[in-house]
Design an enzyme around this catalytic site. Structure first.
Site, PDB file in Angstrom:
ATOM      1  N   GLU A 174       0.957  -1.071   0.095  1.00  0.00           N
ATOM      2  CA  GLU A 174      -0.121  -0.037  -0.201  1.00  0.00           C
ATOM      3  C   GLU A 174       0.873   1.277   0.145  1.00  0.00           C
ATOM      4  O   GLU A 174       0.762   2.417  -0.781  1.00  0.00           O
ATOM      5  CB  GLU A 174      -0.762   0.250   1.069  1.00  0.00           C
ATOM      6  CG  GLU A 174      -2.151  -1.187   0.948  1.00  0.00           C
ATOM      7  CD  GLU A 174      -2.078  -2.063   1.387  1.00  0.00           C
ATOM      8  OE1 GLU A 174      -0.600  -2.425   1.970  1.00  0.00           O
ATOM      9  OE2 GLU A 174      -2.943  -2.920   1.304  1.00  0.00           O
ATOM     10  N   GLN A 187      -8.861  -6.479  11.419  1.00  0.00           N
ATOM     11  CA  GLN A 187      -8.423  -5.682  10.796  1.00  0.00           C
ATOM     12  C   GLN A 187      -9.581  -4.525  11.247  1.00  0.00           C
ATOM     13  O   GLN A 187      -9.281  -3.486  10.015  1.00  0.00           O
ATOM     14  CB  GLN A 187      -8.803  -5.808   8.914  1.00  0.00           C
ATOM     15  CG  GLN A 187      -7.740  -7.080   8.953  1.00  0.00           C
ATOM     16  CD  GLN A 187      -7.732  -7.372   7.620  1.00  0.00           C
ATOM     17  OE1 GLN A 187      -8.320  -7.394   6.894  1.00  0.00           O
ATOM     18  NE2 GLN A 187      -6.267  -7.173   6.732  1.00  0.00           N
TER      19      GLN A 187
END
Lengths: 574, 163
Positions: free
Chosen positions: A51, A114
């Site tokens: 990312e 998450q």
């Protein structure tokens, strides 16, 4: 009336906003959005391999195009991996919109799988952030995000999107918001006319003036106006690292860039100036050196769109809050038909500056001879010639970054793409990828080092998937060169963890992805390698150039000194 | 120098944390902080007292103004203003000191708002100096607990902090 799910609204909004390409990585909380992207073909999604690379690629695109880069990541680790790239964009005022998936609203605060409070994590490194509370507000919030990211002093904006906001079963009316209004946000454009007049009067009376301009010229698209003003007045100009290309570097009035590793004449001129006209620059510590010794004889005019940049580190005598382009154009209209009070003084000033230029000539490095290892500086110069000075150049961070800035001469803005404020190693390669995807006709060169490249080299895989033909020039000195330079100067050459043991065979690594790699070990091997590397602009080629590992970057300002306190070589102190 | 900065803030989740975060990120200092919704439901009013020289205060107000959630602000200490703080103090009130607490409270125009056989709870309003003086006066008798609201303020006369 059109009913769309939150996820479809996001895809649709991106299209309506004119976004052609986004960079991201899927994951649980973002899956509804990814499904919406799958079912359309207006917006291309570039799947990165980490990312952080998505944010740097979007950032590279934003710096090259002036438009906001767009990133899509999932919650938790997806979002936290993006943090370094968000901070990089924030420090350099780069427009970026980061869409983060989030766990469903009812799970927020429960330490769900998450889950990260990404709005909280990124609060100090964003211009603003939003959390979606209801799917129907998605178009309005996204519009605000793009508006905030790209106006005033640009910066990254994070939009946190809980998974239930994008659920396919919940549909709401979609209308693309053409207008946006935020009552507390009204960025200034025009500067105060009285202040501008005062500044121009000082400029015409100045005997030793210098323009000092920064990234605000590039983001404010003011380089043509600036060039006009500077050439009318005949003053010398120096730019920051972020402002490179804001004024053509090949021009005689350009002193190059200033600061810690800036040019000798730029730093000397700043120190001896009686007037500094700063536009879109922020007097940061890598420019000013010790602020208490900074430019002792100079009055300071400071133009910036962000009032908080003015008088933050160095007091301005004439502060002007306004957009660079608008203020410069107003200055031009005031300068017209007026002459400097003392052209003789300006002529004398140029003689002094030319004296400084002559003084440093040939001192900064000694070129290599056939049979010897190349000097990093001459590699940059050779690439400059090979690309006729027209390439987009990205860099990582360290010695190679400074050499690239010093020896590649930029005639245009938006061409030198570097992490100036945060100094993010790993930035260069993914940023180059973002540029090349959007400017396929141009040569895009990433100058890197074996330290920086290894931080983001997984993106070779992305380049393979999307056929991204960047040129990677690895200035391989088998050490963390800038760290070692400081250790040489300040730690009696105790090289604590600044050398790279167990370097990979880069050629084999690159070939494993199906790309071409060329190893250059000696002076005479460079020219043919460059010819091969730039033969096809759309082919990824990796040049592994073994350079003299003992080279230092000069000039170098002496820490805590004034602008003029510089080392020009390993032995000489000026 | 001490400054009182009053801020109209969007009444949105996270807005307060942006203001507070700014002070710690930029190494500014907060002495007191007071926040509540206003008569206009979309706005909160936040008042912060801080200490710094002119350069620091200028930076604080500029950075606050830069926050998207900050709608308007004023440095009250730049003009004539009224400054008030409310304090609740629990003091030991046994034997002779019961009268002493009552007398001192009267002198300060404070009110006793809760009573037990051994404890008085005193409510007092005023500027920070008056509240400090009251705490000092009560200290020998025996303070058990202090709750202060932090400073709130408003400009004197026609000057307004509003949209």
């Amino acid at each position: 009336m059109e009913l769309l799910s939150g996820a479809d609204m996001i895809a649709r909004f991106l299209k309506d906003e004119g976004v052609e390409r986004i960079y991201g990585y899927p994951g649980g909380a973002a899956l509804h959005i990814y499904d919406a992207l799958f079912r359309q073909d207006s917006v291309q999604h570039i799947l990165v391999r980490h990312e952080q690379a998505a944010t740097h690629a979007a950032d590279g695109y934003a710096r090259a195009s002036g438009k906001p880069g767009v990133v899509l990541v999932t919650s938790g680790p997806g979002a936290t991996n993006a943090v370094t790239g968000i901070a990089t964009a924030y420090m350099d005022s780069i427009p970026m919109v980061v869409l983060c998936g989030q766990v469903a609203s009812h799970l927020i605060g429960e330490d769900a799988f998450q889950e990260t409070d990404i709005v909280g994590v990124t609060r100090p490194i964003v211009k603003h952030s939003f959390s979606i509370k209801h799917p129907s507000e998605i178009p309005a919030v996204l519009k605000k995000a793009f508006y905030l990211a790209s106006t005033g002093r640009p910066g990254p904006v994070v939009v946190d999107i809980p998974k239930d906001m994008t659920a396919p079963t919940e549909r709401y009316e979609y209308v693309y918001p053409k207008k946006v209004k935020i009552r507390s946000y009204n960025p200034v454009t025009r500067g105060h006319s009285g202040q501008i007049k005062k500044a121009v009067d000082m400029m015409l009376k100045a005997r030793r003036p210098v323009f000092y301009t920064g990234g605000g010229i590039v983001t404010g698209r003011a380089s043509e106006a600036l060039t006009d003003l500077v050439q009318r007045l005949g003053f010398p100009i120096t730019t920051t690292l972020m402002g490179i290309g804001g004024y053509p570097q090949g021009d005689r009035q350009s002193l190059g860039w200033l600061g810690m590793h800036g040019s000798y004449e730029a730093n000397m001129a700043m120190h001896h100036a009686d007037l500094i006209v700063a536009i879109g620059a922020r007097f940061d510590d890598r420019v000013t050196n010790n602020t208490s010794k900074f430019c002792p004889t100079a009055k300071i005019v400071h133009v910036d769109i962000d009032p908080s940049s003015i008088s933050k580190t160095v007091r301005a005598d004439v502060p002007i809050v306004g957009a660079a382009g608008s203020v410069i154009n107003e200055m031009i209209s005031l300068v017209q038909d007026r002459e400097p009070a003392s052209p003789e003084a300006l002529e004398e000033w140029w003689k002094t500056i030319d004296g400084w230029r002559a003084e440093r000539e040939g001192k900064l490095y000694e070129p290599s001879k056939p049979g010897e290892a190349l000097k990093p500086q001459e590699v940059i110069e050779a690439v400059y010639r090979a690309t006729r000075g027209e390439a987009f150049v990205t860099t990582d961070v360290g010695q190679h970054q400074m050499f690239a800035a010093q020896y590649y001469k930029f005639a245009k803005p938006n061409r030198f793409i570097t992490s100036g404020g945060l100094g993010t190693m790993g930035f260069g390669f993914p940023a180059a990828m973002g540029v090349k995807l959007n400017f396929p006709q141009d040569d895009v060169v990433c100058f890197t080092g074996e330290g920086s490249f290894q931080m983001m080299m997984q993106e070779l895989s992305t380049c393979k998937q999307f056929e991204v033909g960047v040129k990677i020039v690895n200035l391989n000195n088998q050490s963390l060169g800038m760290v070692r330079q400081w250790q040489d100067l300040n730690y009696k050459s105790r090289h604590a963890h600044s050398y790279m043991e167990s370097l990979p065979d880069f050629a084999k690594l690159i070939e494993a992805y199906g790309f071409t790699a060329l190893k250059v070990e000696r002076h005479e091997e460079l020219a043919p390698a460059l010819e091969r590397a730039f033969a096809d602009t759309n082919e990824l080629v990796f040049l592994d150039v073994y350079v003299d590992p003992f080279e230092h970057v000069y000039p170098m300002q002496v820490p805590l000194g004034s602008m003029r306190d510089m080392l020009l070589s390993k032995t000489e102190r000026t | 120098m001490r400054h009182i900065i009053s801020i109209l803030l969007e009444n949105e989740p996270g807005a307060l944390s942006r203001v507070v975060g700014l002070f710690s990120q930029r190494n500014f200092n907060i002495e007191t902080l007071n926040v509540a919704p206003t008569e206009e439901p979309s706005l909160s009013r936040l008042t912060v007292t801080t200490v710094g020289d002119d350069r620091v205060i200028e930076q604080i107000t500029k950075h606050l103004n830069k926050l998207i959630d900050v709608v308007k602000l004023v440095d009250l200490t730049e003009g004539n203003h009224i400054e008030r703080e409310l304090m609740l103090v629990k003091v030991k009130a046994l034997g002779a000191s019961r009268d002493e607490v009552k007398r001192t409270a009267d002198i300060f125009r404070a009110q006793i708002v809760d009573v037990t056989p051994s404890v008085y709870t005193v409510q007092i309003t005023g500027d920070a100096g008056k509240l400090d003086a009251f705490v000092q006066a009560m200290a020998p008798i025996g303070i058990l607990e202090v709750a202060r609201t932090g400073v709130s303020g408003i400009a004197r006369g026609d000057k307004l902090l509003s949209l």
